[in-house]
Design a protein around this motif. Structure first.
Motif, PDB file in Angstrom:
ATOM      1  N   LEU A  52     117.234  26.546  66.176  1.00  0.00           N
ATOM      2  CA  LEU A  52     117.974  27.770  65.876  1.00  0.00           C
ATOM      3  C   LEU A  52     117.386  28.959  66.627  1.00  0.00           C
ATOM      4  CD1 LEU A  52     120.056  29.400  64.233  1.00  0.00           C
ATOM      5  CD2 LEU A  52     118.346  29.532  62.396  1.00  0.00           C
ATOM      6  N   ARG A  53     116.077  29.103  66.610  1.00  0.00           N
ATOM      7  CA  ARG A  53     115.436  30.214  67.320  1.00  0.00           C
ATOM      8  C   ARG A  53     115.685  30.116  68.823  1.00  0.00           C
ATOM      9  NH1 ARG A  53     111.345  33.141  64.605  1.00  0.00           N
ATOM     10  NH2 ARG A  53     111.368  32.696  62.367  1.00  0.00           N
ATOM     11  N   ARG A  54     115.705  28.914  69.336  1.00  0.00           N
ATOM     12  CA  ARG A  54     116.018  28.715  70.755  1.00  0.00           C
ATOM     13  C   ARG A  54     117.425  29.221  71.066  1.00  0.00           C
ATOM     14  NH1 ARG A  54     116.053  28.601  75.666  1.00  0.00           N
ATOM     15  NH2 ARG A  54     115.992  26.754  76.975  1.00  0.00           N
ATOM     16  N   PHE A  55     118.377  28.865  70.202  1.00  0.00           N
ATOM     17  CA  PHE A  55     119.757  29.296  70.416  1.00  0.00           C
ATOM     18  C   PHE A  55     119.894  30.809  70.264  1.00  0.00           C
ATOM     19  CE2 PHE A  55     121.809  24.989  69.091  1.00  0.00           C
ATOM     20  CZ  PHE A  55     121.290  24.407  70.228  1.00  0.00           C
ATOM     21  N   LEU A  56     119.302  31.364  69.225  1.00  0.00           N
ATOM     22  CA  LEU A  56     119.415  32.804  69.014  1.00  0.00           C
ATOM     23  C   LEU A  56     118.830  33.583  70.186  1.00  0.00           C
ATOM     24  CD1 LEU A  56     118.494  33.075  65.217  1.00  0.00           C
ATOM     25  CD2 LEU A  56     120.774  33.254  66.240  1.00  0.00           C
ATOM     26  N   ALA A  57     117.732  33.097  70.739  1.00  0.00           N
ATOM     27  CA  ALA A  57     117.139  33.766  71.896  1.00  0.00           C
ATOM     28  C   ALA A  57     118.093  33.753  73.091  1.00  0.00           C
ATOM     29  CB  ALA A  57     115.816  33.108  72.270  1.00  0.00           C
ATOM     30  N   ALA A  58     118.721  32.586  73.327  1.00  0.00           N
ATOM     31  CA  ALA A  58     119.672  32.487  74.441  1.00  0.00           C
ATOM     32  C   ALA A  58     120.893  33.363  74.197  1.00  0.00           C
ATOM     33  CB  ALA A  58     120.084  31.024  74.633  1.00  0.00           C
ATOM     34  N   MET A  59     121.386  33.371  72.979  1.00  0.00           N
ATOM     35  CA  MET A  59     122.539  34.198  72.629  1.00  0.00           C
ATOM     36  C   MET A  59     122.216  35.680  72.803  1.00  0.00           C
ATOM     37  SD  MET A  59     123.406  31.937  69.235  1.00  0.00           S
ATOM     38  CE  MET A  59     124.750  32.892  68.538  1.00  0.00           C
ATOM     39  N   ARG A  60     121.018  36.071  72.393  1.00  0.00           N
ATOM     40  CA  ARG A  60     120.618  37.474  72.513  1.00  0.00           C
ATOM     41  C   ARG A  60     120.462  37.881  73.979  1.00  0.00           C
ATOM     42  NH1 ARG A  60     122.229  40.533  69.935  1.00  0.00           N
ATOM     43  NH2 ARG A  60     121.209  40.181  67.915  1.00  0.00           N
ATOM     44  N   GLU A  61     119.975  36.987  74.809  1.00  0.00           N
ATOM     45  CA  GLU A  61     119.893  37.295  76.240  1.00  0.00           C
ATOM     46  C   GLU A  61     121.279  37.576  76.805  1.00  0.00           C
ATOM     47  OE1 GLU A  61     117.767  34.360  78.534  1.00  0.00           O
ATOM     48  OE2 GLU A  61     116.241  34.152  76.977  1.00  0.00           O
ATOM     49  N   GLY A  62     122.258  36.789  76.377  1.00  0.00           N
ATOM     50  CA  GLY A  62     123.609  36.954  76.905  1.00  0.00           C
ATOM     51  C   GLY A  62     124.355  38.127  76.306  1.00  0.00           C
ATOM     52  N   ALA A  63     124.086  38.429  75.035  1.00  0.00           N
ATOM     53  CA  ALA A  63     124.834  39.478  74.328  1.00  0.00           C
ATOM     54  C   ALA A  63     123.849  40.381  73.588  1.00  0.00           C
ATOM     55  CB  ALA A  63     125.831  38.847  73.359  1.00  0.00           C
ATOM     56  N   PRO A  64     123.223  41.333  74.285  1.00  0.00           N
ATOM     57  CA  PRO A  64     122.167  42.152  73.675  1.00  0.00           C
ATOM     58  C   PRO A  64     122.627  42.997  72.495  1.00  0.00           C
ATOM     59  CG  PRO A  64     122.124  42.322  76.067  1.00  0.00           C
ATOM     60  CD  PRO A  64     123.386  41.613  75.718  1.00  0.00           C
ATOM     61  N   ARG A  65     123.910  43.354  72.433  1.00  0.00           N
ATOM     62  CA  ARG A  65     124.373  44.292  71.399  1.00  0.00           C
ATOM     63  C   ARG A  65     125.109  43.629  70.245  1.00  0.00           C
ATOM     64  NH1 ARG A  65     128.289  48.072  73.358  1.00  0.00           N
ATOM     65  NH2 ARG A  65     129.069  46.357  74.634  1.00  0.00           N
ATOM     66  N   HIS A  66     125.430  42.370  70.368  1.00  0.00           N
ATOM     67  CA  HIS A  66     126.275  41.727  69.366  1.00  0.00           C
ATOM     68  C   HIS A  66     125.468  41.202  68.184  1.00  0.00           C
ATOM     69  CE1 HIS A  66     129.288  42.141  72.430  1.00  0.00           C
ATOM     70  NE2 HIS A  66     130.196  41.562  71.675  1.00  0.00           N
ATOM     71  N   THR A  67     126.120  41.146  67.021  1.00  0.00           N
ATOM     72  CA  THR A  67     125.501  40.594  65.820  1.00  0.00           C
ATOM     73  C   THR A  67     125.626  39.080  65.840  1.00  0.00           C
ATOM     74  OG1 THR A  67     125.970  42.582  64.530  1.00  0.00           O
ATOM     75  CG2 THR A  67     125.614  40.539  63.300  1.00  0.00           C
ATOM     76  N   LEU A  68     124.504  38.409  65.576  1.00  0.00           N
ATOM     77  CA  LEU A  68     124.443  36.952  65.562  1.00  0.00           C
ATOM     78  C   LEU A  68     124.436  36.462  64.118  1.00  0.00           C
ATOM     79  CD1 LEU A  68     121.682  36.477  68.307  1.00  0.00           C
ATOM     80  CD2 LEU A  68     124.146  36.901  68.597  1.00  0.00           C
ATOM     81  N   ILE A  69     124.861  35.208  63.937  1.00  0.00           N
ATOM     82  CA  ILE A  69     124.921  34.613  62.598  1.00  0.00           C
ATOM     83  C   ILE A  69     124.151  33.301  62.611  1.00  0.00           C
ATOM     84  CG2 ILE A  69     126.436  33.674  60.812  1.00  0.00           C
ATOM     85  CD1 ILE A  69     128.557  35.663  61.689  1.00  0.00           C
ATOM     86  N   ALA A  70     123.288  33.122  61.609  1.00  0.00           N
ATOM     87  CA  ALA A  70     122.417  31.952  61.533  1.00  0.00           C
ATOM     88  C   ALA A  70     122.498  31.326  60.148  1.00  0.00           C
ATOM     89  CB  ALA A  70     120.973  32.353  61.834  1.00  0.00           C
TER      90      ALA A  70
END
Length: 371
Positions: free
Chosen positions: A178-196
């Motif tokens: 999960l942390r691996r995915f969230l890191a990749a998602m955050r790199e691609g979308a710095p301003r968007h809210t993520l859901i875990a």
């Protein structure tokens, strides 16, 4: 990615948190408001054939406008990664299908609905993530590419969810992935809210085993279908006994339990429903169960959402289904937990008869506190 590199990344992310969050103060209030009330658009970009006709024409702009008029604030859009993902070139999104996803998002957003884009793969995809570090790396590359593509859209209206219902039976392993995915998602979308979500099919039990990441622009999610003896009676997937359950009432009522037992011919299923009859499931127990999620959220000072809950409609007594939906929705709202019902026009539907009759069901709307 070899195992040593994966473990190094997991250890680093656990100690340092996820970088790249643009909002250190947490998820903006207007975004949480958008996650208040929603519905899942199942069997469209997931759980269905990847035909251009299905992806293009399953839903209409009028349907989304009607959903918004009820008071819904968002929809959750399950996306099978293989609609866009190729393991051979994971950083490249399928150029033929990507415009179809964009058109669907345009249609949803034009109706003034927010949207959660969530990876919703088949079980074998999740099983590989549980054991194959190289596959985890490929999916992380895919998430970075997809998040980058979606980053051009309004971060107040588009949310990104890492994975639907991880079931590793190994919470530490899932947390590292999960942390691996969230890191990749955050790199691609710095301003968007993520859901875990947690392990264990996004259960409350899985949620409370998670350690939140340092990224404050994350909403934590769980799914709620308890008690399954009631919500999944007659279902032909998942646990084998579900298909044998008949007449299971909600809330628990001793007389109606006896009537249900007379309808069930499988000995094991009969014993399980007899035990259910002693469980005391009703509004109070639902509230107590949701208190466990709320307490975890308060402990960690993080926002929560429940973006799947519902009752399979095939044989469930309609009045019991309405009572369960009302009790769960009420309990969630009292705890300020946003929600999204499963689903719009499938087996749990908000419509009168799935895709056969897409008029919205008035009793279900009332149970959800909608117009």
């Amino acid at each position: 990615m070899n195992r040593r590199r994966f473990l190094q990344f997991a250890t680093a992310s656990a100690s340092l948190g996820i970088t790249g969050c643009s909002d250190s103060e947490g998820v903006p209030a207007d975004r949480l408001k958008r996650l208040a009330r929603g519905v899942n658009m199942s069997h469209w970009f997931a759980q269905a054939p990847f035909s251009r006709a299905t992806l293009q024409s399953r839903h209409t702009a009028d349907e989304f406008r009607a959903l918004r008029q009820t008071g819904l604030t968002h929809v959750r859009l399950p996306l099978d990664p293989y609609v866009l993902f190729s393991e051979r070139n994971p950083a490249r999104l399928d150029a033929d299908r990507l415009p179809l996803l964009d058109a669907a998002l345009d249609m949803i957003l034009q109706a003034d609905l927010a949207v959660i884009v969530e990876l919703h793969p088949e079980d074998r995809f999740v099983d590989r993530l549980a054991t194959d570090d190289g596959f985890v790396d490929a999916v992380a590359q895919f998430w970075r590419a997809l998040a980058t593509h979606l980053s051009a859209r309004d971060p107040g209206l588009v949310f990104l969810e890492a994975l639907n219902e991880a079931h590793f039976d190994n919470p530490p392993r899932w947390e590292a992935v999960l942390r691996r995915f969230l890191a990749a998602m955050r790199e691609g979308a710095p301003r968007h809210t993520l859901i875990a979500s947690g392990d264990g099919w996004a259960s409350i039990d899985g949620l409370v085993q998670l350690t939140p990441v340092a990224d404050r622009n994350v909403v934590y999610n769980f799914h709620f279908y308890e008690p399954f003896e009631f919500t999944h009676q007659g279902a032909t997937w998942g646990y084998d006994m579900w298909r044998h359950y008949r007449g299971v009432p909600y809330p628990v009522d001793a007389e109606r339990i006896q009537a249900a037992l007379s309808l069930i011919d499988n000995p094991r299923a009969r014993e399980e429903i007899r035990f259910y009859g002693m469980s005391g499931w009703g509004a109070t127990r639902i509230a107590q169960r949701l208190d466990q999620a709320a307490a975890w959220g308060a402990q960690h000072d993080v926002p929560l959402t429940c973006n799947e809950f519902g009752v399979y409609r095939l044989i469930t007594t309609p009045a019991d289904r309405i009572a369960w939906l009302s009790d769960v929705r009420t309990a969630l709202e009292r705890r300020r937990i946003g929600w999204a019902m499963w689903d719009y026009a499938g087996g749990f539907s908000l419509t009168r008869d799935g895709m056969n009759d897409r008029r919205l069901d008035e009793e279900t709307l009332q149970a959800l506190g909608l117009q």
